[in-house]
Design a protein around this motif. Structure first.
Motif, PDB file in Angstrom:
ATOM      1  N   ILE A 213      -9.129  -1.340 -14.021  1.00  0.00           N
ATOM      2  CA  ILE A 213      -8.219   0.071 -13.310  1.00  0.00           C
ATOM      3  C   ILE A 213      -8.710  -0.187 -11.681  1.00  0.00           C
ATOM      4  O   ILE A 213      -7.729  -0.026 -11.071  1.00  0.00           O
ATOM      5  CB  ILE A 213      -9.233   1.174 -13.850  1.00  0.00           C
ATOM      6  CG1 ILE A 213      -8.398   1.470 -15.303  1.00  0.00           C
ATOM      7  CG2 ILE A 213      -8.535   2.176 -12.897  1.00  0.00           C
ATOM      8  CD1 ILE A 213      -9.432   2.390 -16.033  1.00  0.00           C
ATOM      9  N   ARG A 214      -9.723  -0.515 -11.548  1.00  0.00           N
ATOM     10  CA  ARG A 214     -10.190  -0.661  -9.944  1.00  0.00           C
ATOM     11  C   ARG A 214      -9.302  -1.802  -9.216  1.00  0.00           C
ATOM     12  O   ARG A 214      -8.854  -1.590  -8.287  1.00  0.00           O
ATOM     13  CB  ARG A 214     -11.598  -0.700  -9.604  1.00  0.00           C
ATOM     14  CG  ARG A 214     -12.194   0.713 -10.042  1.00  0.00           C
ATOM     15  CD  ARG A 214     -13.911   0.221  -9.846  1.00  0.00           C
ATOM     16  NE  ARG A 214     -14.448   1.573  -9.892  1.00  0.00           N
ATOM     17  CZ  ARG A 214     -15.989   1.701 -10.497  1.00  0.00           C
ATOM     18  NH1 ARG A 214     -16.500   0.580 -10.518  1.00  0.00           N
ATOM     19  NH2 ARG A 214     -16.266   3.056 -10.075  1.00  0.00           N
ATOM     20  N   LEU A 215      -9.358  -2.898 -10.081  1.00  0.00           N
ATOM     21  CA  LEU A 215      -8.653  -4.045  -9.497  1.00  0.00           C
ATOM     22  C   LEU A 215      -7.094  -3.692  -9.478  1.00  0.00           C
ATOM     23  O   LEU A 215      -6.411  -4.011  -8.263  1.00  0.00           O
ATOM     24  CB  LEU A 215      -8.805  -5.416 -10.428  1.00  0.00           C
ATOM     25  CG  LEU A 215      -8.016  -6.443  -9.751  1.00  0.00           C
ATOM     26  CD1 LEU A 215      -8.198  -7.036  -8.666  1.00  0.00           C
ATOM     27  CD2 LEU A 215      -8.340  -7.635 -10.976  1.00  0.00           C
ATOM     28  N   ALA A 216      -6.301  -3.140 -10.319  1.00  0.00           N
ATOM     29  CA  ALA A 216      -5.110  -2.792 -10.348  1.00  0.00           C
ATOM     30  C   ALA A 216      -4.678  -1.847  -9.323  1.00  0.00           C
ATOM     31  O   ALA A 216      -3.787  -1.901  -8.513  1.00  0.00           O
ATOM     32  CB  ALA A 216      -4.518  -1.954 -11.680  1.00  0.00           C
ATOM     33  N   ASP A 217      -5.652  -0.987  -8.878  1.00  0.00           N
ATOM     34  CA  ASP A 217      -5.407   0.103  -7.813  1.00  0.00           C
ATOM     35  C   ASP A 217      -5.366  -0.714  -6.416  1.00  0.00           C
ATOM     36  O   ASP A 217      -4.546  -0.661  -5.463  1.00  0.00           O
ATOM     37  CB  ASP A 217      -6.620   0.912  -7.771  1.00  0.00           C
ATOM     38  CG  ASP A 217      -6.364   2.020  -6.697  1.00  0.00           C
ATOM     39  OD1 ASP A 217      -5.576   2.749  -6.284  1.00  0.00           O
ATOM     40  OD2 ASP A 217      -7.272   1.907  -5.578  1.00  0.00           O
ATOM     41  N   ARG A 218      -6.463  -1.759  -6.333  1.00  0.00           N
ATOM     42  CA  ARG A 218      -6.508  -2.815  -5.215  1.00  0.00           C
ATOM     43  C   ARG A 218      -5.185  -3.466  -4.898  1.00  0.00           C
ATOM     44  O   ARG A 218      -4.653  -3.565  -3.986  1.00  0.00           O
ATOM     45  CB  ARG A 218      -7.856  -3.515  -5.170  1.00  0.00           C
ATOM     46  CG  ARG A 218      -9.328  -2.693  -4.968  1.00  0.00           C
ATOM     47  CD  ARG A 218     -10.199  -3.857  -4.853  1.00  0.00           C
ATOM     48  NE  ARG A 218     -10.382  -4.680  -5.656  1.00  0.00           N
ATOM     49  CZ  ARG A 218     -11.026  -4.614  -6.642  1.00  0.00           C
ATOM     50  NH1 ARG A 218     -11.979  -3.415  -6.863  1.00  0.00           N
ATOM     51  NH2 ARG A 218     -11.374  -5.497  -7.538  1.00  0.00           N
ATOM     52  N   LEU A 219      -4.842  -3.980  -6.171  1.00  0.00           N
ATOM     53  CA  LEU A 219      -3.665  -4.927  -5.847  1.00  0.00           C
ATOM     54  C   LEU A 219      -2.505  -4.076  -5.623  1.00  0.00           C
ATOM     55  O   LEU A 219      -1.629  -4.447  -4.670  1.00  0.00           O
ATOM     56  CB  LEU A 219      -3.316  -5.412  -7.343  1.00  0.00           C
ATOM     57  CG  LEU A 219      -4.387  -6.519  -7.655  1.00  0.00           C
ATOM     58  CD1 LEU A 219      -4.069  -7.203  -9.045  1.00  0.00           C
ATOM     59  CD2 LEU A 219      -4.728  -7.535  -6.666  1.00  0.00           C
ATOM     60  N   ALA A 220      -2.293  -2.721  -6.282  1.00  0.00           N
ATOM     61  CA  ALA A 220      -1.191  -2.056  -5.931  1.00  0.00           C
ATOM     62  C   ALA A 220      -1.053  -1.561  -4.653  1.00  0.00           C
ATOM     63  O   ALA A 220      -0.063  -1.349  -3.865  1.00  0.00           O
ATOM     64  CB  ALA A 220      -1.269  -0.699  -6.685  1.00  0.00           C
ATOM     65  N   GLN A 221      -2.449  -1.310  -3.880  1.00  0.00           N
ATOM     66  CA  GLN A 221      -2.417  -0.849  -2.585  1.00  0.00           C
ATOM     67  C   GLN A 221      -1.989  -2.120  -1.710  1.00  0.00           C
ATOM     68  O   GLN A 221      -1.305  -1.738  -0.542  1.00  0.00           O
ATOM     69  CB  GLN A 221      -4.011  -0.369  -2.221  1.00  0.00           C
ATOM     70  CG  GLN A 221      -4.116   0.941  -2.650  1.00  0.00           C
ATOM     71  CD  GLN A 221      -5.700   1.181  -2.190  1.00  0.00           C
ATOM     72  OE1 GLN A 221      -5.917   1.172  -1.220  1.00  0.00           O
ATOM     73  NE2 GLN A 221      -6.534   1.923  -3.065  1.00  0.00           N
ATOM     74  N   ALA A 222      -2.330  -3.325  -1.995  1.00  0.00           N
ATOM     75  CA  ALA A 222      -2.019  -4.537  -1.082  1.00  0.00           C
ATOM     76  C   ALA A 222      -0.512  -4.400  -1.118  1.00  0.00           C
ATOM     77  O   ALA A 222       0.068  -4.942  -0.113  1.00  0.00           O
ATOM     78  CB  ALA A 222      -2.736  -5.690  -1.667  1.00  0.00           C
ATOM     79  N   ARG A 223       0.085  -4.440  -2.130  1.00  0.00           N
ATOM     80  CA  ARG A 223       1.611  -4.627  -2.515  1.00  0.00           C
ATOM     81  C   ARG A 223       2.317  -3.416  -1.550  1.00  0.00           C
ATOM     82  O   ARG A 223       3.244  -3.638  -0.850  1.00  0.00           O
ATOM     83  CB  ARG A 223       1.849  -4.714  -3.760  1.00  0.00           C
ATOM     84  CG  ARG A 223       1.613  -5.789  -4.517  1.00  0.00           C
ATOM     85  CD  ARG A 223       2.726  -5.955  -5.890  1.00  0.00           C
ATOM     86  NE  ARG A 223       2.276  -7.176  -6.381  1.00  0.00           N
ATOM     87  CZ  ARG A 223       3.033  -7.587  -7.544  1.00  0.00           C
ATOM     88  NH1 ARG A 223       4.094  -6.971  -7.921  1.00  0.00           N
ATOM     89  NH2 ARG A 223       2.570  -8.720  -8.237  1.00  0.00           N
ATOM     90  N   ALA A 224       1.852  -2.197  -1.687  1.00  0.00           N
ATOM     91  CA  ALA A 224       2.332  -1.213  -0.821  1.00  0.00           C
ATOM     92  C   ALA A 224       2.162  -1.448   0.641  1.00  0.00           C
ATOM     93  O   ALA A 224       3.049  -1.061   1.435  1.00  0.00           O
ATOM     94  CB  ALA A 224       1.617   0.145  -1.109  1.00  0.00           C
ATOM     95  N   LYS A 225       1.163  -1.943   1.027  1.00  0.00           N
ATOM     96  CA  LYS A 225       0.929  -2.175   2.554  1.00  0.00           C
ATOM     97  C   LYS A 225       1.777  -3.275   2.955  1.00  0.00           C
ATOM     98  O   LYS A 225       2.285  -3.411   4.188  1.00  0.00           O
ATOM     99  CB  LYS A 225      -0.585  -2.651   2.782  1.00  0.00           C
ATOM    100  CG  LYS A 225      -1.094  -3.183   4.189  1.00  0.00           C
ATOM    101  CD  LYS A 225      -2.417  -3.216   4.231  1.00  0.00           C
ATOM    102  CE  LYS A 225      -2.852  -3.968   5.591  1.00  0.00           C
ATOM    103  NZ  LYS A 225      -4.118  -3.999   5.936  1.00  0.00           N
ATOM    104  N   GLU A 226       2.177  -4.327   2.158  1.00  0.00           N
ATOM    105  CA  GLU A 226       2.837  -5.397   2.389  1.00  0.00           C
ATOM    106  C   GLU A 226       4.551  -4.808   2.554  1.00  0.00           C
ATOM    107  O   GLU A 226       5.337  -5.272   3.344  1.00  0.00           O
ATOM    108  CB  GLU A 226       2.884  -6.335   1.433  1.00  0.00           C
ATOM    109  CG  GLU A 226       3.979  -7.729   1.693  1.00  0.00           C
ATOM    110  CD  GLU A 226       3.977  -8.572   0.369  1.00  0.00           C
ATOM    111  OE1 GLU A 226       3.875  -9.749   0.938  1.00  0.00           O
ATOM    112  OE2 GLU A 226       4.279  -8.488  -0.354  1.00  0.00           O
ATOM    113  N   ALA A 227       4.617  -4.094   1.671  1.00  0.00           N
ATOM    114  CA  ALA A 227       6.284  -3.279   1.573  1.00  0.00           C
ATOM    115  C   ALA A 227       6.314  -2.695   2.794  1.00  0.00           C
ATOM    116  O   ALA A 227       7.552  -2.509   3.193  1.00  0.00           O
ATOM    117  CB  ALA A 227       6.328  -2.711   0.251  1.00  0.00           C
TER     118      ALA A 227
END
Length: 337
Positions: free
Chosen positions: A323-337
């Motif tokens: 769950i914590r990793l999914a959150d970090r990855l989602a934040q990284a993609r949102a930042k890139e977008a």
């Protein structure tokens, strides 16, 4: 505007999924990341030990976000027939598949930032006609029509501590691994892995290390020729694509701490070559992440554990890490977008 909660598919309700989900909510309810379960409300109520007193049925991610600190939000898609903990049944397969499809649909629509999947058992699904080897391949099919600006998976990566391993073959019988390998397959996994390390993990110039197939990485052809005929040409092709990659390395020397400092991810050629070092390094907290998809997806690095389901013994460490990793990855993609 606050991001939505992650969607967590229940997995096999006869396994430890309901129990570890409830335990993960207790651990994360105040600090997050928040998540919403897509699955059977009654299975979670039984696992909670409180008759559902900590659960809250929701119909939308925004509602789940609002209640997460006080109750475990559940998008209730009921089982079509009862399931007993520890007793897997193919009768649950249609619901298990529906829960995965719904969670993926929420992520593709942008309603949730990512998907976490609780464990499934392949046997009961195969009995019901499920045609995919596992979660990873099914997710690839569900997202195939969606546009994705990157090297395309699905590729399975396992993570434990500072070790990341990506698999070229996954659930392939050992006797068929050699014939299943190809230059193209290794190159694709290398491209997907390098792209994901940049996009999702923030590593500007990823370093990949490729394992050999045979003892001593083939000993110059004396103990097998797969390294000469397949692995080295794949490494050369990845070099030509501008990817920093080295190998092939004997698998028995690739994973000690001193070696791990030299690469950001290892490309492994078969299942146990990758999973044994991951589970030796962190048996309880390893995470499975699917690379090269238009959505974020992680899962615990363990199975359904039917033998202890319903007994209160299951540890939620791997699910919490997922769950914590999914959150970090989602934040990284949102930042890139």
């Amino acid at each position: 505007m606050k991001p939505g909660p992650l969607a967590l598919s229940l997995g096999d309700p006869a396994g430890i999924g309901p129990e570890i989900i409830v335990k993960a909510w207790h651990e994360l309810r105040h600090g997050g990341p928040p998540f919403m379960v897509v699955g059977d409300y009654q299975s979670l109520a039984s696992a909670s030990g409180g008759g559902g007193s900590i659960l809250k049925q929701v119909i939308a991610p925004a509602e789940a976000l609002a209640v997460f600190a006080d109750a475990l939000p559940v998008l209730d898609l009921p089982l079509r027939s009862p399931v007993v903990a520890g007793q897997p049944s193919s009768s649950a397969a249609p619901s298990i598949i529906q829960w995965i499809e719904t969670a993926v649909g929420l992520a593709l629509s942008g309603a949730v930032p990512g998907v976490v999947t609780a464990p499934i058992a392949k046997g009961p699904l195969y009995e019901a006609g499920f045609k995919f080897p596992g979660h990873t391949e099914f997710l690839g099919e569900l997202t195939a029509a969606e546009r994705f600006d990157g090297a395309r998976g699905p590729v399975m990566m396992l993570i434990a501590g500072d070790l990341r391993v990506a698999l070229v073959t996954v659930h392939t019988p050992l006797a068929k691994v050699s014939s299943s390998l190809s230059v193209e397959a290794i190159v694709n996994v290398g491209r997907v892995t390098a792209d994901a390390l940049r996009r999702d993990f923030g590593i500007a110039r990823p370093r990949l290390a490729v394992a050999g197939l045979n003892p001593h990485a083939g000993e110059g052809g004396g103990i097998g020729r797969e390294e000469i005929e397949i692995v080295v040409p794949a490494i050369d092709a990845l070099h030509d694509l501008g990817i920093e990659v080295s190998g092939p390395y004997p698998a028995d020397t690739l994973f000690p701490e001193a070696m791990r400092a030299n690469y950001d991810a290892a490309i492994c050629l078969y299942h146990d070559q990758a999973l044994i070092p991951v589970k030796m390094l962190d048996f309880w907290g390893g995470v499975n992440v699917t690379l090269g998809l238009p959505i974020v997806r992680t899962s615990p690095d363990h199975g359904t554990a039917f033998d202890i389901a319903g007994r209160g013994l299951a540890r939620p460490d791997s699910l919490i890490a997922a769950i914590r990793l999914a959150d970090r990855l989602a934040q990284a993609r949102a930042k890139e977008a």
